[in-house]
Motif scaffolding. Structure first.
Motif, PDB file in Angstrom:
ATOM      1  N   LEU A 841      -2.257 -39.843  21.900  1.00 53.18           N
ATOM      2  CA  LEU A 841      -3.271 -38.889  22.538  1.00 53.18           C
ATOM      3  C   LEU A 841      -4.486 -39.225  21.858  1.00 53.18           C
ATOM      4  N   GLU A 842      -5.101 -39.326  23.798  1.00 52.57           N
ATOM      5  CA  GLU A 842      -7.034 -39.201  23.748  1.00 52.57           C
ATOM      6  C   GLU A 842      -7.336 -38.355  24.395  1.00 52.57           C
ATOM      7  N   TYR A 843      -8.314 -37.488  23.436  1.00 51.28           N
ATOM      8  CA  TYR A 843      -9.387 -36.569  23.837  1.00 51.28           C
ATOM      9  C   TYR A 843      -9.771 -36.210  25.016  1.00 51.28           C
ATOM     10  N   SER A 844      -9.760 -35.234  26.011  1.00 48.46           N
ATOM     11  CA  SER A 844     -10.454 -35.277  27.554  1.00 48.46           C
ATOM     12  C   SER A 844     -11.207 -34.538  26.663  1.00 48.46           C
ATOM     13  N   GLU A 845     -12.306 -34.204  27.729  1.00 53.25           N
ATOM     14  CA  GLU A 845     -13.291 -33.549  26.904  1.00 53.25           C
ATOM     15  C   GLU A 845     -12.750 -31.720  26.751  1.00 53.25           C
ATOM     16  N   LEU A 846     -11.860 -31.201  27.383  1.00 50.98           N
ATOM     17  CA  LEU A 846     -11.836 -30.142  26.969  1.00 50.98           C
ATOM     18  C   LEU A 846     -11.252 -29.428  25.733  1.00 50.98           C
ATOM     19  N   GLN A 847     -11.677 -30.867  24.600  1.00 45.14           N
ATOM     20  CA  GLN A 847     -11.217 -31.053  23.721  1.00 45.14           C
ATOM     21  C   GLN A 847     -12.014 -29.833  22.448  1.00 45.14           C
ATOM     22  N   GLU A 848     -12.844 -30.681  22.959  1.00 44.79           N
ATOM     23  CA  GLU A 848     -15.033 -30.024  22.558  1.00 44.79           C
ATOM     24  C   GLU A 848     -14.964 -28.555  22.736  1.00 44.79           C
ATOM     25  N   ILE A 849     -14.975 -28.329  23.452  1.00 43.91           N
ATOM     26  CA  ILE A 849     -14.969 -26.651  24.629  1.00 43.91           C
ATOM     27  C   ILE A 849     -13.616 -26.346  23.529  1.00 43.91           C
ATOM     28  N   LEU A 850     -12.403 -26.543  23.245  1.00 44.97           N
ATOM     29  CA  LEU A 850     -11.494 -26.018  21.957  1.00 44.97           C
ATOM     30  C   LEU A 850     -12.266 -25.407  21.304  1.00 44.97           C
ATOM     31  N   GLU A 851     -12.601 -26.111  20.991  1.00 44.54           N
ATOM     32  CA  GLU A 851     -13.117 -26.373  19.284  1.00 44.54           C
ATOM     33  C   GLU A 851     -14.287 -25.443  19.143  1.00 44.54           C
ATOM     34  N   LYS A 852     -15.114 -25.301  20.097  1.00 44.83           N
ATOM     35  CA  LYS A 852     -16.177 -24.387  19.955  1.00 44.83           C
ATOM     36  C   LYS A 852     -16.112 -23.399  19.861  1.00 44.83           C
ATOM     37  N   ARG A 853     -15.057 -22.837  21.115  1.00 46.87           N
ATOM     38  CA  ARG A 853     -14.790 -22.022  20.870  1.00 46.87           C
ATOM     39  C   ARG A 853     -14.159 -20.804  19.948  1.00 46.87           C
ATOM     40  N   SER A 854     -12.795 -21.509  19.571  1.00 51.01           N
ATOM     41  CA  SER A 854     -13.046 -21.233  18.007  1.00 51.01           C
ATOM     42  C   SER A 854     -13.020 -20.768  17.400  1.00 51.01           C
ATOM     43  N   GLN A 855     -14.495 -21.901  16.930  1.00 45.71           N
ATOM     44  CA  GLN A 855     -15.086 -21.708  15.941  1.00 45.71           C
ATOM     45  C   GLN A 855     -16.062 -20.140  16.531  1.00 45.71           C
ATOM     46  N   GLU A 856     -16.431 -19.791  17.830  1.00 49.97           N
ATOM     47  CA  GLU A 856     -16.822 -18.615  18.147  1.00 49.97           C
ATOM     48  C   GLU A 856     -15.612 -17.806  17.617  1.00 49.97           C
TER      49      GLU A 856
END
Lengths: 925, 188
Positions: A841-856
């Motif tokens: 697995l090589e993370y795409s940019e979406l990974q960061e967006i998801l992590e941020k959303r999950s924190q929110e």
């Protein structure tokens, strides 16, 4: 006499100078009351028990005695000494042995039955056939399609034709052999796809409600949300066609029944049943006698899992034979017969399409499930709904399309089995999410965490979701399994996978729906002067520990040790009606009923204590067998003293408590299916080892987190989690009901039907997550069925992580997996499977967006749990809708449809094609 | 299929049979082809021996024959005439449970309880032979027993605990012990 002495003597005046006598009921060990265990008393009541998510409506009832402590089952001593009596252990004097004549044909008309030779056999006492009981029965009132024995037709091999009662087993079997049945063989159906077509002789005829001339028993169509744009918005789509083979409960106890028609004309039926109440109703219908003349006695049940929850034809047979012969009749199945009666999980064709949009949101789920019902309806009506509606959570989704159909085929009937209707389609969804995450190049756990519904929300189909421990489940298994260092990082042949689950905790609408608002569960308590509490409940303990939970609930409220609680849950004569042990409803509903009954007794005891001690009720607390002033524990009375005071002029204290679900849900057709007062959530991580050269899969470890609201008995909850892993592992790796080319069931025994042995079992780490459900008893939800769901997809996903090969047929036996490995090798032009690349697995940019959303979302969820945010939340908010209003009320493109459009019918999917037929009543003939 | 079963009419001749069952000498006339499981359940009345499959796959019918665990559904009764047979009913010493019986309750080794008697006799033989079995020895001992409820893990836990209890020299609780007094005093 001083004032103090006078008080102590209330009720039992002692003659001066005589030795004081003990109160009736005294005796026994532990002469002193134990101090209250402050660690078990909730913070909201001044104790030390942490309540990070706030209080609960039952907090004030907590005495710190038993709830939340690992407790061995109250009937365990009976089981370990061999004294527990199961179905076949009921031996009545003068009993006869019953045996059943079964059909050797898949589908045939019964032309004649010649009983003469059998009747001449010495020792044969009575014989019954379909003519003796022509009334239909079935577990659901809308689909009664079974007879005690064949009337006109037999519908699968093993279908009942006649039954015999004889003095001994040998004679009964010989009589069965001597009964000559003449059949006219009809054309049988085995492939469920054929069931969708018109047929000359459908397996059942539903009169004006019959769908076309086909074998479609039930069809469902549902569309919610932004159906039209889900595919346009998608940047990744998963499409898969699954086939799930049927599985059987394989409870260790084969079905058995004893019927005894006593001299006063009443019938007592001894049967290992999960649902005595439905048998009670069915017996009254079939035998044409009133319910009050029948006593259904539930014996110990040697495993149910849904397989003992229908009223069964052999129960009718035993009763008919007992009526005819005037003697008790015992019928016991051999293992083969268990497979003929079946009611296992439906063989299913499931087409699962999932879509994700650029923000990593699940913008659409499209499910099409064709399920093979076998020869009878059983619970099928509900199963057809559950295959779709039970995957509308825990994720927030943009659109939901479901077409489901259940068809009759000439096989043993499918029915309800642990995880009823939800297991197969859940597996398909969770594997789909794994695939979507791979396409989006994100971590599948991050994807899930960023798409969860919050607590106190409504799903796309309008289910009321209260407590959700999903986020915590995911976080816990991620941490404990060391997910971050393993996922997509292990060498070839080693893999790790995640799967989640969502299941009902009781069904909102009872099967026997009554306009009179009967409760779902009722509990009666009786306490006489001895102080022991007799609990009458109709809830069937099938090994899950429901007797223990009800005893714990009563003991907790009254501050008593468990040995003072006696559970009477066996007989319908003495037990109030309970709807039975299915839908994971018992702990939730029955414990709620028990608490409400115990609260009434508690009130009586507090009033009595208040009178004796001259203390206001608010100042009193209940401790270990003692009621005392909170501010001065020395002022108080023993439980027995309070009890005897309360019994003055009145005798035994009796109380009744009941539970009924609150009004919930929406109004569309089918809205009640899947509606529950609470839902359980779970997340499992499985670690597997796959031998790429043989296709053999071994599950090494499972981390299993389950949100059960509150573990009333952690020992039992863990037992349910580990046991669910066992059963789910069987389905995913080894268990299947194998039908041969001519439709014969080929593995009707435990040698060929492979349930995992101790060597196949992985090490399971059960993780209990407590989300403190507001409606549940002390916060509890179910733990019996939900824990089964995640193990299937977790293993499937782990196999993919190990070797990069997906299977779309369960069980993943070595031969099936090896074929897929070969296919993959050919595709990649690799000669040696050992050279297969393991997925990375090589993370795409979406990974960061998801992590941020999950924190929110994590903060959002916390606020909603702590009730600092109490606004309504409807599924759709993640897609920009107003969370406080159901989206269909504000947006016209947001659909709520339960009838397919003409456009859809131009090219329906597999199960959807059931809608090409018109119901007879609508054909205007 | 029941319909194609061979005739099983009881034979006219019975043979004498005796065995020591749970320490009690039992003598019964039995049919020469009688299966031990049937004799134990239908004639001797030890209903704790369970019938799960009739073909030696589930282990529910396990009994000890001269101390060795055997599947009673695969044993002809007359083969074991004169033997010592122990069923689950024979494990407890009066009201003192065998340690494995006690621990099955405490550690959740028994849920529905139907397979329990089979497991208990097999484990009691294991502990007799090897009072401190390791996990793989425990698993090997119970590999012939199927349990559908527990997933075996809590059964293995129970065996470990029973082994500890056995070796600690402590006795198990007596089920006739007095139970809680509903009229306790207040001890400051």
């Amino acid at each position: 006499m001083s004032e103090k002495e006078k008080k102590e003597m209330v009720g039992y005046r002692q003659q001066p100078g005589k030795i004081p006598f003990s109160r009736p009921g005294s005796g026994g060990k532990s002469p002193f009351s134990e101090p209250r265990d402050e660690e078990m008393i909730p913070e909201s009541q001044g104790g030390k028990k942490n309540q990070p998510w706030g209080g609960h409506r039952h907090d004030k009832l907590i005495t710190g005695r038993v709830v939340g402590k690992s407790t061995s089952l109250v009937d365990s001593k009976w089981k370990v000494t061999g004294r527990a009596k199961y179905g076949d252990d009921i031996r009545l004097p003068n009993e006869l042995i019953g045996k059943i004549v079964r059909s050797p044909h898949h589908y045939a008309r019964v032309l004649s039955i010649d009983l003469s030779k059998a009747l001449d056999l010495p020792g044969v006492i009575s014989i019954a056939t379909g003519d003796d009981a022509k009334n239909k029965f079935g577990v659901l009132p809308v689909t009664k399609d079974e007879h005690a024995m064949a009337v006109d037709r037999v519908r699968h091999i093993g279908d009942l034709v006649a039954c015999v009662a004889a003095e001994d087993e040998g004679t009964a079997l010989e009589a069965v052999r001597l009964i000559n049945v003449e059949y006219e063989i009809l054309e049988s159906i085995h492939d469920m796809k054929d069931g969708l077509n018109d047929s000359e002789k459908p397996i059942h005829d539903r009169g004006e409600y019959h769908i076309g001339e086909a074998n479609v028993q039930k069809r469902v169509f549902q569309e919610f949300g932004n159906i039209d744009s889900m595919q346009e918005n998608a940047i990744a789509s998963h499409k898969n066609n699954w086939f799930f083979n049927g599985v059987n409960h394989a409870a260790t106890e084969p079905h058995a029944v004893v019927a005894d028609w006593d001299p006063s004309g009443r019938l007592t039926l001894y049967t290992p049943q999960q649902v005595p109440h439905y048998v009670h109703r069915a017996l009254a219908d079939v035998l044409e006698i009133p319910m009050h003349q029948i006593n259904v006695h539930r014996t110990f049940v040697g495993g149910g899992f849904g397989g003992k929850s229908d009223p069964f034809p052999h129960e009718m047979c035993a009763s008919i034979l007992a009526r005819k012969s005037g003697r008790p009749v015992r019928i016991t199945f051999d293992r083969e017969e268990v497979y003929w009666i079946n009611r296992g999980r439906h063989p299913s064709h499931i087409e699962m399409n999932l879509h994700a949009d650029e923000k990593g949101r699940l913008c659409g789920i499209e499910t099409d499930a064709l399920i093979d019902g076998g020869a009878f309806a059983s619970f099928g009506h509900v199963t057809t709904y559950y295959n779709g509606v039970l995957h509308t959570a825990p994720y927030e989704i943009g659109a939901f399309h479901y077409t489901g159909a259940r068809v009759w085929t000439n096989k043993p009937a499918s029915g309800a089995m642990r995880g009823h209707g939800a297991v197969n389609s859940r597996c398909a969804v969770e594997v789909g999410i794994d695939d979507l995450s791979e396409q989006l190049q994100v971590d599948p756990i991050s994807f899930r965490l960023a798409n969860l519904l919050p607590p106190n929300s409504a799903t796309i189909t309008g289910f009321r979701v209260t407590s959700i421990g999903m986020r915590e489940c995911l976080e816990r298994v991620m941490e404990e399994s060391d997910w971050k260092n393993k996922f997509r990082k292990m060498p070839l042949g080693h893999g790790i996978g995640i799967g989640c689950g969502f299941f009902i905790s009781g069904s909102g609408l009872p099967i026997h729906w009554d306009p009179n608002k009967f409760p779902h569960a009722t509990v009666h308590l009786k306490i006489d002067m001895d102080g022991g509490v007799t609990v009458h409940t109709g809830a069937a303990d099938i090994g899950q520990g429901s007797d223990t939970v009800v005893a714990q609930s009563v003991a907790e409220v009254l501050g008593l040790p468990l040995d003072m609680i006696r559970i009477k849950s066996r007989e319908t004569d003495t037990s109030p009606v309970d709807l039975g042990s299915y839908s994971s409803r018992v702990t939730f509903m029955n414990a709620n009923a028990a608490i409400s009954a115990a609260m009434k007794i508690r009130e009586d005891l507090l009033n009595a204590t208040s009178e004796i001690t001259d203390s206001p009720i608010e100042k009193l607390v209940i401790g270990d067998r003692r009621i005392f002033r909170k501010d001065d524990p020395a002022v108080g009375v023993s439980y027995l003293e309070a009890l005897h005071k309360a019994q003055e002029e009145r005798g035994a204290l009796v109380a009744s408590g009941a539970y009924r679900t609150p009004p919930m849900g929406r109004a569309h057709k089918g809205a009640a299916a899947g509606l529950a007062p609470a839902y359980s959530f779970s997340a499992y991580v499985a670690e597997v080892k796959v031998d790429v050269e043989t296709g053999q899969t071994k599950v090494e470890k499972v981390w299993a987190a389950h949100d059960c609201g509150k573990a009333l008995n952690p020992l039992a909850v863990k037992g349910q989690i580990i046991g669910s892993c066992h059963m789910g592992m069987g389905q995913v790796l080894s268990e299947e009901m194998r039908y041969g080319r001519t439709g014969n069931l080929m593995n009707t025994d435990l040698l060929d039907y492979k349930i995992p042995s101790v060597h196949e079992m992985p090490e399971v780490t059960p993780i209990i997550v407590e989300s403190n459900d507001p409606e549940g008893p002390f916060g509890a939800k179910e733990a019996g069925e939900g824990p089964l769901l995640p193990i299937l997809p977790a293993v499937c996903n782990a196999v993919y992580d190990a070797i990069g090969v997906r299977s779309n047929e369960l069980p993943i036996t070595p031969d099936r997996l090896y074929k897929n490995i070969e296919k993959k090798c050919r595709k990649l032009k690799i000669d040696d499977p050992m050279d297969l690349p393991s997925p990375r697995l090589e993370y795409s940019e979406l990974q960061e967006i998801l992590e941020k959303r999950s924190q929110e979302h994590s903060i959002r969820d916390r606020d909603r749990r702590l009730k600092s945010d109490i606004k309504p939340y409807h599924n759709g908010a993640l897609f920009g809708m107003d969370p406080t209003i159901p989206p269909d009320e504000v947006d016209e493109s947001w659909k709520v449809t339960v009838i397919p459009s003409e456009e859809y019918l131009e090219s329906p999917r597999l199960a959807g094609s059931a809608w090409l037929h018109t119901e007879r009543r609508k054909r205007g003939e | 299929m029941s319909v194609i079963r061979l005739p099983m009419l009881p034979g006219s001749e019975k043979i004498p049979w005796k065995a020591s069952i749970n320490g009690k000498l039992i003598s019964k006339p039995i049919e020469s082809n009688a299966i031990l499981l049937d004799v134990l359940r239908d004639q001797v009345g030890t209903l704790g021996v369970k019938r799960g499959c009739d073909m030696g796959t589930c282990g529910c019918c396990s009994v000890l024959i001269d101390g060795k665990p055997k599947l009673s559904c695969l044993v002809l009764a007359q083969e074991v005439s004169e033997s010592e047979i122990t069923t689950v009913e024979g494990l407890a010493d009066g009201h003192h449970l065998h340690p494995i019986q006690e621990m099955f309750g405490e550690y959740g080794g028994s849920q529905c309880g139907f397979c329990t008697p089979g497991f208990l006799v097999v484990i009691s033989a294991l502990l007799e032979e090897n009072p401190t079995p390791n996990d793989s020895e425990i698993k090997n001992a119970i590999e012939g027993n199927l349990c559908r409820c527990t997933g075996y893990q809590q059964i293995v836990d129970s065996v470990r605990a029973a082994s500890e209890l056995l070796n600690s020299g402590n006795t198990v609780s007596n089920s006739t012990e007095p139970k809680s007094n509903p009229n306790p005093g207040f001890d400051e």
